[in-house]
Motif scaffolding. Structure first.
Motif: not given
Lengths: 200, 315
Positions: A160-167, B88-108
């Motif tokens: 449901l949540l996106p990761a903003p990679l570059i497509a 190269p990242t895989r499906y298992g990284d997706h949630r972690a990536l969401f956190w990296a972009f939308f939680v960790v970066t603004p938090l820093q």
């Protein structure tokens, strides 16, 4: 107005850039066919087109997903001008090909995903027959292969949540159905056209 | 902005840009060989980008702390996008990536805004370093697990943690005798970083003959490095009046900035070469992606920040 905002938001979220490799963004009736791995594919590809083309292009989308809520339904019908089709077995009455042809009319282009569903791999699986039937009914239309990259990483199936990679969306040279070409040969050729776009 | 020294610095930079633009304009009008025309065209595209970056940075500085924090937050976000896209990242990284972009970066950057130095310094190297792999492991996909986790952490360290030390100069340094003048110091730091890049490029193109690490980057030469660093130190020392340093101290700090910047460029080139790519992205015409422009700044920022903090600031 809303469609401009939605397109801008999609382009910002996915960073999607259009690479017109084998053709240009001409205002011409076409069928764009692409690999499919994410629910973002149709909206992002639509957003990647220039505004003049966006108004005249209808993405083909799954009815069950896009009517699942008021917001999605409004987006699909009013913003994306989507052609909603049944993902399950088509009945004689509910023929998706006829719906698509009707939506196209004489002016509008189509965005189609011949795999029939979302598949997680980077390469597209075997195409279903829809593209072939459309090409047979409207043989004069340009068929443009499109390679969509990274959208499956932005919003994978089931997330449901996106990761903003570059497509990116790479548009290849137009295809046409040759007279007398068999269905499977044509579908194989079309699929190969998308795979070829991976070469730089 | 009543600080005259800051206006002098800004004026100097604008003058430099103007001179360079005029030279570029004249060069474009002369008929040259195809290669010459391509170089001039590239240089002029770079000049346009420099004007835009200077304007954006100037605007951010003019609005005080928040403007700079927001600018660097957006820059980190974009650089991280470019880095992760080409990792190269895989499906298992997706949630972690969401956190990296939308939680960790603004938090820093939020930690910067509230001036919480203690947490700003350890959030990414300690807490994110430990928690993100836990999230990824819980997702269950173990193929190439260590590689993927390490790459995401590395991206966060360079694009977010290191880059955030630049606006930290503005917000977290309390230098006696230099109160309310930190904007000049941030300007000075960014100026020296970019000047170092440009001068190494110019000296390299003019005199470059012996590559430093040909397997990594054929364009980085000893002549470019030594010429660029020396010229930058000369200019940096000459601008000592805008900083809390003596001329000798300014020269020493510039040496640190330029060497770290060169190292940063080398490291990022090594990564790009391994992945077979030339630029991290296409966001800035003539330069490549955002990460291509700030790679040297990212390596220099934490070192500069800490040198100033240890020797000039009160904590």
């Amino acid at each position: 107005m809303t469609s401009h905002l939605v397109a801008a938001f999609l382009r910002l979220l996915t960073g999607i850039t259009a690479h017109w490799r084998g053709c240009g963004p001409d205002v011409r009736q076409r069928i764009y066919f692409a690999n499919h791995s994410s629910n973002l594919d149709a909206p992002a590809l639509w957003a990647a087109l220039p505004p003049a083309l966006r108004e005249l292009t209808c993405p083909v989308a799954a009815r069950d997903y896009w009517t699942a809520g008021r917001v999605r339904q409004h987006l699909a019908e009013k913003v994306f001008n989507a052609v909603l089709i049944e993902r399950k077995a088509p009945t004689a009455r509910d023929n998706p090909i006829e719906d698509m042809l009707k939506a196209m009319g004489e002016r509008r282009s189509l965005i189609l995903f011949p795999e029939g569903g979302r598949f997680p791999g980077p390469d597209p699986v075997e195409f279903k027959a829809g593209l072939y039937h459309l090409a047979k009914k409207r043989p004069e239309l340009e068929l443009i292969p499109v390679l969509l990259d990274n959208l499956n990483r932005v919003l994978p199936k089931g997330e449901l949540l996106p990761a903003p990679l570059i497509a990116s969306a790479t548009f290849g040279a137009p295809l046409r159905l040759e007279t007398g070409e068999q269905r499977n040969d044509f579908l194989t050729r079309a699929r190969q056209a998308i795979l070829d776009l991976r070469q730089n | 902005m009543h600080d005259r020294e800051l206006l002098y610095l800004a004026g100097g930079v604008l003058g430099l840009l103007l001179v360079a633009s005029v030279i570029g304009w004249f060069a474009a009008r002369r008929s040259l060989s195809d290669a010459g025309r391509a170089t001039v065209s590239n240089l002029n595209a770079r000049m346009r980008a420099w004007w835009i970056m200077t304007a954006v940075f100037g605007l951010a500085l003019a609005t005080g702390g928040m403007g700079s924090i927001l600018l660097f937050a957006f820059t980190s976000f974009t650089a991280l996008r470019e880095f992760i896209t080409l990792t190269p990242t895989r499906y298992g990284d997706h949630r972690a990536l969401f956190w990296a972009f939308f939680v960790v970066t603004p938090l820093q950057y939020l930690l910067l805004a509230v001036e919480w130095y203690g947490m700003f310094t350890i959030l990414i190297p300690v807490y994110v370093f430990l928690l993100l792999p836990i999230r990824a492991a819980a997702a269950g996909e173990t193929e190439k697990f260590l590689e993927r986790t390490a790459k995401i952490q590395w991206g966060l360290m360079i694009c977010v943690y290191c880059a955030s030390h630049a606006p930290a100069i503005l917000v977290l340094l309390n230098i006696p005798g230099y109160e309310n003048q930190n904007a000049k110091l941030l300007f000075y730091f960014v100026l020296i970083c970019e000047l170092s890049d440009v001068l190494q490029y110019v000296f390299g193109k003019t005199f470059g003959r012996h590559p430093v690490a040909p397997a990594v980057s054929p364009k980085k030469t000893w002549e470019g490095l030594i010429g660029g660093v020396t010229a930058t130190i000369a200019i940096g020392a000459g601008l000592w009046w805008a900083t809390p340093f003596t001329p000798l101290q300014a020269a020493g700090i510039c040496l640190a900035i330029t060497l770290m910047g060169f190292g940063g460029g080398l490291v990022m080139s090594a990564i790009k070469r391994d992945r077979g790519i030339k630029d991290w992205g296409t966001a800035i015409e003539g330069h490549g992606g955002v990460l291509d422009r700030i790679d040297s700044l990212c390596f220099a920022a934490p070192v500069f920040f800490h040198l100033v903090r240890y020797y000039f600031a009160v904590t």
